[in-house]
Each structure stands twice: as structure tokens, then as C-alpha cells.
Design a protein around this motif. Structure first.
Motif, short mmCIF file in Angstrom:
data_model
loop_
_atom_site.label_atom_id
_atom_site.label_comp_id
_atom_site.label_asym_id
_atom_site.label_seq_id
_atom_site.Cartn_x
_atom_site.Cartn_y
_atom_site.Cartn_z
N UNK A 95 0.82 -1.21 0.00
CA UNK A 95 0.00 0.00 0.00
C UNK A 95 0.85 1.25 0.00
N UNK A 96 0.30 2.31 0.59
CA UNK A 96 0.95 3.61 0.54
C UNK A 96 1.02 4.25 1.92
N UNK A 97 2.10 4.98 2.11
CA UNK A 97 2.27 5.79 3.30
C UNK A 97 1.87 7.22 2.92
N UNK A 98 0.68 7.64 3.37
CA UNK A 98 0.15 8.93 2.96
C UNK A 98 0.91 10.10 3.57
N UNK A 99 1.74 9.82 4.57
CA UNK A 99 2.55 10.91 5.12
C UNK A 99 3.62 11.36 4.13
N UNK A 100 3.88 10.55 3.11
CA UNK A 100 4.88 10.90 2.10
C UNK A 100 4.25 11.59 0.89
N UNK A 101 2.95 11.84 0.93
CA UNK A 101 2.27 12.47 -0.21
C UNK A 101 2.44 13.99 -0.16
N UNK A 167 1.56 -6.88 -7.40
CA UNK A 167 0.94 -6.22 -6.26
C UNK A 167 1.11 -4.69 -6.27
N UNK A 168 2.31 -4.13 -6.55
CA UNK A 168 2.43 -2.67 -6.58
C UNK A 168 1.55 -2.02 -7.66
N UNK A 169 1.41 -2.67 -8.81
CA UNK A 169 0.57 -2.13 -9.89
C UNK A 169 -0.89 -2.14 -9.47
N UNK A 170 -1.33 -3.24 -8.86
CA UNK A 170 -2.72 -3.34 -8.38
C UNK A 170 -2.97 -2.28 -7.32
N UNK A 171 -2.00 -2.08 -6.42
CA UNK A 171 -2.15 -1.07 -5.37
C UNK A 171 -2.23 0.33 -5.98
N UNK A 172 -1.44 0.61 -7.04
CA UNK A 172 -1.46 1.93 -7.70
C UNK A 172 -2.83 2.18 -8.34
N UNK A 173 -3.38 1.17 -9.00
CA UNK A 173 -4.71 1.33 -9.60
C UNK A 173 -5.77 1.57 -8.53
N UNK A 174 -5.67 0.83 -7.43
CA UNK A 174 -6.62 0.99 -6.33
C UNK A 174 -6.51 2.38 -5.72
N UNK A 175 -5.27 2.90 -5.64
CA UNK A 175 -5.05 4.23 -5.06
C UNK A 175 -5.75 5.30 -5.88
N UNK A 176 -5.55 5.26 -7.20
CA UNK A 176 -6.17 6.27 -8.06
C UNK A 176 -7.69 6.21 -7.97
N UNK A 177 -8.24 5.00 -7.97
CA UNK A 177 -9.69 4.84 -7.85
C UNK A 177 -10.19 5.39 -6.52
N UNK A 178 -9.47 5.08 -5.43
CA UNK A 178 -9.87 5.52 -4.10
C UNK A 178 -9.82 7.04 -3.99
N UNK A 179 -8.75 7.65 -4.51
CA UNK A 179 -8.58 9.10 -4.43
C UNK A 179 -9.67 9.81 -5.23
N UNK A 180 -9.98 9.27 -6.40
CA UNK A 180 -11.02 9.90 -7.23
C UNK A 180 -12.40 9.80 -6.56
N UNK A 181 -12.69 8.65 -5.98
CA UNK A 181 -13.97 8.48 -5.30
C UNK A 181 -14.07 9.38 -4.07
N UNK A 182 -12.96 9.52 -3.36
CA UNK A 182 -12.93 10.37 -2.18
C UNK A 182 -13.16 11.82 -2.56
#
Length: 200
Positions: A95-101, A167-182
Motif C-alpha cells: 500500500x501507501x504511506x500517505x505521510x509521504x504524499x 501487487x504494486x501495480x494493483x495497489x497503484x490502480x486501487x489508489x487512483x480509484x480511491x482518491x477519485x472516489x474520495x
């Protein structure tokens, strides 16, 4: 004379039987006393609390057969071998560490602009180990530290395998989808700068 011999044999058999019964009863009492005296103590220390914002967006399950075979030479006279077969089952969370965003908000246009994002990373590796076919040298037996080193090496291999998987590619796709929905749920528009897209 025969009656006396029978009496002696009967006395001997009776004594042995009595001793066995006594031993069995007394032995059970000792065991029950031992069970009652078992005492377990556990001390759990909380060393540190940190606030984190890490989100798991993909999980993968891996099985690794780790075959360890180490030979040691003793002054050129003889060699000893340490062998161990380890089957490692692992659940890897990526996944992602959002503190690094890096991001900024434009309240006038209601846009959330993502300027930079650290790439997906392995956040956790939960493992279960089973040892098989352990063969230790007499002069060079495996120590506790050797087992720890083997398990650490097996875990590192699982992590490397997970990083090279999808796994990193799947996580990246999930991240973009989650951020757009949010952003959409708050009636904001999400914009990712090209550099941020490349990092993801």
C-alpha cells in the motif's frame, strides 16, 4: 515343601503387584501435583506509539520452499553440513504511506492537486514457518541465531518477490480509484501532476 515354595512365589508376586499399584497411584498424585503448580507469567511492554497514515490496497499470498545447505571446513581435515528445508507461507500487504504524499488544495476551483507520491511499498509481511529435514553437523550444530538468520533471509526473499510481482501495480490502480472516489464524494476534482503519476 511345595506349599512353602508356592507361598514364597505368591508372596513375591503379591509384593510386586502391591508395589505397582502403589507406584501407579502415587505417580498419578505426583503428576497431578505438578500440573497444579504450573505457573505462567507474561510481561507485555508497550515501547512506543506512533501516528501513521498507511493504507493497504493489495494483499498477496506466497508460499516459498527455502532449502538451506551450508558446509563448513575444519582446518582441511573434515567438513560438516547444516541442512534445513523451510516452508514459508506469507501474507504480504502492499500500500501507501500517505505521510509521504505532497499535495495542495485550490479552494476556489475545489481542486485537490497531487504533486508527489511515494511509490507503493510493502507495509507488512505476516509469515508462518515450518521446518523439515533438519540435518545438523555434530561439530557445527545450528544455533538459535542461525535459525533467526534463516527466517530473516526467507522473509526478505518473500518481500523481494512481492515487490517484483503485480501487487504494486494493483495497489497503484486501487489508489487512483480511491482518491477519485474520495474527491468526488466531497464534490472536489482530483488532479494528479505528471510527476505524481510517474511515481505511482
Amino acid at each position: 515343601m511345595i506349599d512353602f515354595a508356592v507361598f514364597v512365589v505368591a508372596l513375591g508376586v503379591g509384593s510386586i503387584a502391591a508395589w505397582q499399584v502403589f507406584h501407579w497411584i502415587y505417580g498419578k498424585k505426583l503428576l497431578s501435583d505438578k500440573k497444579e503448580n504450573i505457573r505462567v507469567e507474561a510481561n507485555i511492554l508497550l515501547e512506543k506509539i506512533e501516528q501513521v497514515f498507511k493504507v493497504v490496497l493489495a494483499e498477496g499470498y506466497f508460499t516459498e520452499i527455502y532449502d538451506h545447505n551450508a558446509k563448513k571446513d575444519f582446518w582441511g581435515l573434515f567438513k560438516t553440513t547444516n541442512k534445513a528445508l523451510i516452508i514459508v507461507k506469507a501474507k504480504v500487504s502492499v500500500g501507501y504511506d500517505f505521510s509521504k504524499m505532497k499535495f495542495r488544495r485550490d479552494a476556489d476551483t475545489r481542486r485537490l492537486i497531487i504533486e508527489g507520491f511515494a511509490p507503493a511499498e510493502v507495509l507488512a509481511v505476516d509469515t508462518d514457518y515450518k521446518f523439515y529435514d533438519i540435518n545438523q553437523g555434530f561439530v557445527n550444530p545450528m544455533k538459535h541465531e542461525d535459525y533467526n538468520a534463516l527466517l530473516a533471509e526467507a522473509k526478505a526473499m518473500i518481500k523481494t518477490k512481492a515487490e517484483g510481482s503485480d501487487l504494486p501495480v494493483i495497489a497503484a490502480n486501487q489508489l487512483q480509484l480511491m482518491m477519485r472516489q474520495l474527491a468526488s464524494s466531497m464534490k472536489w476534482e482530483l488532479e494528479m501532476l505528471p510527476e505524481a503519476k510517474e511515481e505511482i
